[in-house]
Design a protein around this motif. Structure first.
Motif, PDB file in Angstrom:
ATOM      1  N   TYR A  93       0.181  -4.863   9.265  1.00 19.53           N
ATOM      2  CA  TYR A  93       0.102  -5.332   7.885  1.00 19.53           C
ATOM      3  C   TYR A  93      -0.239  -6.820   7.837  1.00 19.53           C
ATOM      4  N   GLY A  94      -1.230  -7.155   7.030  1.00 19.94           N
ATOM      5  CA  GLY A  94      -1.587  -8.549   6.800  1.00 19.94           C
ATOM      6  C   GLY A  94      -2.422  -9.198   7.889  1.00 19.94           C
ATOM      7  N   ALA A  95      -2.805  -8.458   8.913  1.00 22.76           N
ATOM      8  CA  ALA A  95      -3.583  -9.046  10.011  1.00 22.76           C
ATOM      9  C   ALA A  95      -4.997  -9.373   9.561  1.00 22.76           C
ATOM     10  N   ASP A  96      -5.528 -10.504  10.046  1.00 22.28           N
ATOM     11  CA  ASP A  96      -6.945 -10.826   9.864  1.00 22.28           C
ATOM     12  C   ASP A  96      -7.677 -10.127  10.999  1.00 22.28           C
ATOM     13  N   LEU A  97      -8.457  -9.121  10.687  1.00 25.59           N
ATOM     14  CA  LEU A  97      -9.075  -8.284  11.706  1.00 25.59           C
ATOM     15  C   LEU A  97     -10.168  -8.985  12.499  1.00 25.59           C
ATOM     16  N   ARG A  98     -10.554 -10.188  12.089  1.00 22.85           N
ATOM     17  CA  ARG A  98     -11.503 -10.964  12.895  1.00 22.85           C
ATOM     18  C   ARG A  98     -10.860 -11.405  14.194  1.00 22.85           C
ATOM     19  N   THR A  99      -9.527 -11.481  14.222  1.00 26.55           N
ATOM     20  CA  THR A  99      -8.819 -11.973  15.401  1.00 26.55           C
ATOM     21  C   THR A  99      -8.122 -10.858  16.172  1.00 26.55           C
ATOM     22  N   PRO A 150     -10.081   4.101  14.631  1.00 24.66           N
ATOM     23  CA  PRO A 150     -11.238   3.654  15.419  1.00 24.66           C
ATOM     24  C   PRO A 150     -10.996   2.281  16.041  1.00 24.66           C
ATOM     25  N   ASP A 151     -11.689   2.006  17.124  1.00 25.94           N
ATOM     26  CA  ASP A 151     -11.604   0.696  17.756  1.00 25.94           C
ATOM     27  C   ASP A 151     -12.117  -0.364  16.785  1.00 25.94           C
ATOM     28  N   ILE A 152     -11.475  -1.532  16.829  1.00 25.89           N
ATOM     29  CA  ILE A 152     -11.894  -2.665  16.006  1.00 25.89           C
ATOM     30  C   ILE A 152     -11.965  -3.876  16.916  1.00 25.89           C
ATOM     31  N   ARG A 153     -13.101  -4.560  16.870  1.00 23.58           N
ATOM     32  CA  ARG A 153     -13.296  -5.783  17.650  1.00 23.58           C
ATOM     33  C   ARG A 153     -13.976  -6.812  16.766  1.00 23.58           C
ATOM     34  N   ALA A 154     -13.359  -7.976  16.663  1.00 25.71           N
ATOM     35  CA  ALA A 154     -13.927  -9.098  15.908  1.00 25.71           C
ATOM     36  C   ALA A 154     -14.336  -8.703  14.495  1.00 25.71           C
ATOM     37  N   GLY A 155     -13.505  -7.887  13.851  1.00 28.50           N
ATOM     38  CA  GLY A 155     -13.758  -7.528  12.462  1.00 28.50           C
ATOM     39  C   GLY A 155     -14.793  -6.456  12.240  1.00 28.50           C
ATOM     40  N   GLN A 156     -15.163  -5.724  13.304  1.00 27.92           N
ATOM     41  CA  GLN A 156     -16.133  -4.639  13.175  1.00 27.92           C
ATOM     42  C   GLN A 156     -15.539  -3.349  13.723  1.00 27.92           C
ATOM     43  N   VAL A 157     -15.860  -2.245  13.052  1.00 25.08           N
ATOM     44  CA  VAL A 157     -15.372  -0.929  13.451  1.00 25.08           C
ATOM     45  C   VAL A 157     -16.341  -0.318  14.455  1.00 25.08           C
ATOM     46  N   TYR A 158     -15.793   0.208  15.547  1.00 29.50           N
ATOM     47  CA  TYR A 158     -16.580   0.899  16.564  1.00 29.50           C
ATOM     48  C   TYR A 158     -15.991   2.288  16.744  1.00 29.50           C
ATOM     49  N   ARG A 159     -16.756   3.287  16.440  1.00 31.90           N
ATOM     50  CA  ARG A 159     -16.313   4.665  16.618  1.00 31.90           C
ATOM     51  C   ARG A 159     -16.790   5.160  17.987  1.00 31.90           C
ATOM     52  N   GLU A 160     -16.177   6.222  18.487  1.00 29.87           N
ATOM     53  CA  GLU A 160     -16.539   6.763  19.801  1.00 29.87           C
ATOM     54  C   GLU A 160     -18.028   7.059  19.901  1.00 29.87           C
ATOM     55  N   THR A 161     -18.649   7.495  18.817  1.00 28.53           N
ATOM     56  CA  THR A 161     -20.076   7.806  18.848  1.00 28.53           C
ATOM     57  C   THR A 161     -20.917   6.548  18.991  1.00 28.53           C
ATOM     58  N   ASP A 162     -20.319   5.356  18.757  1.00 29.94           N
ATOM     59  CA  ASP A 162     -21.035   4.089  18.907  1.00 29.94           C
ATOM     60  C   ASP A 162     -21.037   3.605  20.345  1.00 29.94           C
ATOM     61  N   SER A 163     -20.246   4.220  21.230  1.00 29.40           N
ATOM     62  CA  SER A 163     -20.035   3.665  22.565  1.00 29.40           C
ATOM     63  C   SER A 163     -21.325   3.542  23.371  1.00 29.40           C
ATOM     64  N   HIS A 164     -22.267   4.465  23.181  1.00 30.74           N
ATOM     65  CA  HIS A 164     -23.508   4.386  23.957  1.00 30.74           C
ATOM     66  C   HIS A 164     -24.391   3.229  23.504  1.00 30.74           C
ATOM     67  N   THR A 165     -24.185   2.710  22.301  1.00 30.40           N
ATOM     68  CA  THR A 165     -24.993   1.596  21.824  1.00 30.40           C
ATOM     69  C   THR A 165     -24.301   0.252  22.018  1.00 30.40           C
ATOM     70  N   HIS A 166     -23.026   0.273  22.381  1.00 27.05           N
ATOM     71  CA  HIS A 166     -22.284  -0.968  22.535  1.00 27.05           C
ATOM     72  C   HIS A 166     -21.671  -1.076  23.928  1.00 27.05           C
TER      73      HIS A 166
END
Length: 68
Positions: free
Chosen positions: A28-34, A48-64
């Motif tokens: 609660y209250g977290a700044d997802l950029r951090t 879903p995984d979140i890194r630096a304020g962006q959502v990454y779903r399992e289907t994104d893994s091959h592009t990231h």
């Protein structure tokens, strides 16, 4: 330099309402950029995984994939 508005569970794009609710319960209250969130589950529900304020779903893994 103007301060940027935090990225929160309510304004991050790419999540379902249920994922937002689960994320709020955990951080609660977290700044997802951090925040780096990987393989998080609540009961049998996955957030879903979140890194630096962006959502990454399992289907994104091959592009990231990591450079190697």
């Amino acid at each position: 330099m103007p301060e940027l508005e935090p990225i929160t569970w309510q304004n991050i794009p790419g999540l379902t309402d249920r994922e937002r609710e689960l994320g709020e319960m955990l951080f609660y209250g977290a700044d997802l950029r951090t925040l780096t969130l990987a393989s998080a589950t609540v009961g049998d529900e996955r957030i879903p995984d979140i890194r630096a304020g962006q959502v990454y779903r399992e289907t994104d893994s091959h592009t990231h994939g990591r450079a190697g």
